[in-house]
Design an enzyme around this catalytic site. Sequence first.
Site, PDB file in Angstrom:
ATOM      1  N   LYS A  63     101.065  81.729 105.756  1.00 16.40           N
ATOM      2  CA  LYS A  63      99.643  81.380 105.573  1.00 16.40           C
ATOM      3  C   LYS A  63      99.100  81.588 104.149  1.00 16.40           C
ATOM      4  O   LYS A  63      98.411  80.713 103.632  1.00 16.40           O
ATOM      5  CB  LYS A  63      98.796  82.129 106.598  1.00 16.40           C
ATOM      6  CG  LYS A  63      99.040  81.634 108.034  1.00 16.40           C
ATOM      7  CD  LYS A  63      98.395  82.546 109.065  1.00 16.40           C
ATOM      8  CE  LYS A  63      98.585  82.050 110.488  1.00 16.40           C
ATOM      9  NZ  LYS A  63      98.108  83.025 111.495  1.00 16.40           N
TER      10      LYS A  63
ATOM     11  N   TYR B 161      95.259  91.026 110.023  1.00 15.84           N
ATOM     12  CA  TYR B 161      94.348  90.715 111.142  1.00 15.84           C
ATOM     13  C   TYR B 161      93.443  91.892 111.481  1.00 15.84           C
ATOM     14  O   TYR B 161      92.854  92.488 110.579  1.00 15.84           O
ATOM     15  CB  TYR B 161      95.146  90.274 112.381  1.00 15.84           C
ATOM     16  CG  TYR B 161      96.147  89.218 112.084  1.00 15.84           C
ATOM     17  CD1 TYR B 161      95.729  87.961 111.636  1.00 15.84           C
ATOM     18  CD2 TYR B 161      97.504  89.439 112.235  1.00 15.84           C
ATOM     19  CE1 TYR B 161      96.646  86.970 111.358  1.00 15.84           C
ATOM     20  CE2 TYR B 161      98.422  88.453 111.966  1.00 15.84           C
ATOM     21  CZ  TYR B 161      97.995  87.229 111.524  1.00 15.84           C
ATOM     22  OH  TYR B 161      98.897  86.252 111.251  1.00 15.84           O
TER      23      TYR B 161
ATOM     24  N   TYR C  65     101.343  72.599 110.345  1.00 19.76           N
ATOM     25  CA  TYR C  65     101.197  74.047 110.587  1.00 19.76           C
ATOM     26  C   TYR C  65     102.407  74.620 111.320  1.00 19.76           C
ATOM     27  O   TYR C  65     102.984  75.635 110.885  1.00 19.76           O
ATOM     28  CB  TYR C  65      99.904  74.309 111.382  1.00 19.76           C
ATOM     29  CG  TYR C  65      99.777  75.750 111.817  1.00 19.76           C
ATOM     30  CD1 TYR C  65      99.583  76.767 110.889  1.00 19.76           C
ATOM     31  CD2 TYR C  65      99.878  76.090 113.169  1.00 19.76           C
ATOM     32  CE1 TYR C  65      99.489  78.094 111.286  1.00 19.76           C
ATOM     33  CE2 TYR C  65      99.780  77.422 113.575  1.00 19.76           C
ATOM     34  CZ  TYR C  65      99.596  78.411 112.633  1.00 19.76           C
ATOM     35  OH  TYR C  65      99.522  79.727 113.015  1.00 19.76           O
TER      36      TYR C  65
ATOM     37  N   VAL D 264     104.450  87.112 113.580  1.00 19.51           N
ATOM     38  CA  VAL D 264     104.883  87.576 114.908  1.00 19.51           C
ATOM     39  C   VAL D 264     106.393  87.630 115.088  1.00 19.51           C
ATOM     40  O   VAL D 264     106.868  88.233 116.051  1.00 19.51           O
ATOM     41  CB  VAL D 264     104.338  86.722 116.081  1.00 19.51           C
ATOM     42  CG1 VAL D 264     102.967  87.132 116.470  1.00 19.51           C
ATOM     43  CG2 VAL D 264     104.475  85.263 115.827  1.00 19.51           C
TER      44      VAL D 264
ATOM     45  N   SER E  41     103.464  83.602 110.554  1.00 18.36           N
ATOM     46  CA  SER E  41     102.187  83.678 109.815  1.00 18.36           C
ATOM     47  C   SER E  41     102.327  84.098 108.357  1.00 18.36           C
ATOM     48  O   SER E  41     101.349  84.016 107.607  1.00 18.36           O
ATOM     49  CB  SER E  41     101.238  84.646 110.518  1.00 18.36           C
ATOM     50  OG  SER E  41     100.755  84.068 111.690  1.00 18.36           O
TER      51      SER E  41
HETATM   52  O1  DON Z   1     100.362  80.127 115.411  1.00 15.56           O
HETATM   53  C1  DON Z   1     101.094  80.942 115.920  1.00 15.56           C
HETATM   54  O2  DON Z   1     100.801  81.487 116.971  1.00 15.56           O
HETATM   55  C2  DON Z   1     102.401  81.338 115.218  1.00 15.56           C
HETATM   56  N1  DON Z   1     103.076  80.216 114.704  1.00 15.56           N
HETATM   57  C3  DON Z   1     102.158  82.285 114.105  1.00 15.56           C
HETATM   58  C4  DON Z   1     101.398  83.496 114.526  1.00 15.56           C
HETATM   59  C5  DON Z   1     101.719  84.714 113.775  1.00 15.56           C
HETATM   60  O3  DON Z   1     102.753  84.884 113.169  1.00 15.56           O
HETATM   61  C6  DON Z   1     100.718  85.776 113.922  1.00 15.56           C
HETATM   62  N2  DON Z   1     101.127  86.953 113.202  1.00 15.56           N
HETATM   63  N3  DON Z   1     101.275  88.050 113.519  1.00 15.56           N
END
Ligand code: DON
Length: 341
Positions: free
Chosen positions: A89, A263, A211, A281, A86
């Site tokens: 983003k 978040y 994405y 994540v 993420s």
């Molecule tokens: O879309 C997803 O679930 C992952 N590619 C990215 C999510 C993410 O990194 C959330 N952050 N903490």
Amino acid sequence: MQDAPETKDAENGPSAGEDRLWLGTKLQQTLDLIYEKYKDVDEGTLATYIPELGKANPNDFGICIATTEGEVFTVGDWEQEFTIQSVCKPFAFQMALERHGVEEVLKHVGVEPSGDAFNAIELDERSGRPFNPMVNAGAIAVASLIKQDPVVAGIDAFVEKMGKAAGRQLSIDNAVLASETATGNRNRAIAYLLLNAGIIDEAVLETLHQYFSQCSLLVNCKDLAMIGATMANIGTQPVTGERVFDFQIIKHVLAVMFSCGLYNYAGNWAFEVGLPAKSGVSGGICGVVNRQLGIGVYSPKVDAQGNSVRGTLVCRELASHFGLHAFDFSNVGSSFMQWLQ
Ligand code: DON
């Protein structure tokens, strides 16, 4: 109430060069101390909903700080690569704003903190848009705006821009990309919700590929710090001198990082750390100290909100130690008065 600390005596104090050297030594010593302090923290878990992320070494821990002057300070496993997840983003949002302008982009995504998890399947009731570009729904809307035809062109453009900001060529981890594509049903559900709401166009699979590919970009701590420093340096990469990001747009992106980057921990983060930042994540955090520093931290064990446990501790400590909080009395890096001279 305590008296405010005295400011430096400009006439009798050390020269600018001595000051800089002293600051560099202090920064490195502090990084070393913070690394030692938190290296044995063992809370959190690896994110395994993308199975490939479960292969990370839970002990990995690296920190890097890059200044807008191009100095770099590192400690621990700063060279260890991981996928950006993420943390992509805000930079995708920056690209969408650069390409389509603020008015158009805001038709597709809001800038309001959601207070909900990053993967919530929801749109803002009032506006009908995803809450913001930091949650998955908003990031998928943004991916739709920066995708190209053929889809590989949009992915290449993202990888190239991020490489310019990092100051080295970057690439995508195809194993993570395949893993996320295979298991990304929740994101597919979000994307079809967005199609149904008229937020994204019919090319849903292309949008998702854009994405997932963005999330699968391989970086290390130093890359995150350099990318953060490029934002801090109003869009110019501090080492290469290349203009990477449109400086008129950066304020919008930093504002959304500040209010939504962590978040459903974003309010606490703004209170305690007080810096625009973005977590992922896989365990990375990229922070920006406007006009001064970029911060990159990596430690793959994350908390319930999906934020790196050690990464959060490090950023909190760095901010309090050096007074980096945006509203700290000691943070004087961005003075509009200089433009009036
Ligand atoms: O879309 C997803 O679930 C992952 N590619 C990215 C999510 C993410 O990194 C959330 N952050 N903490």
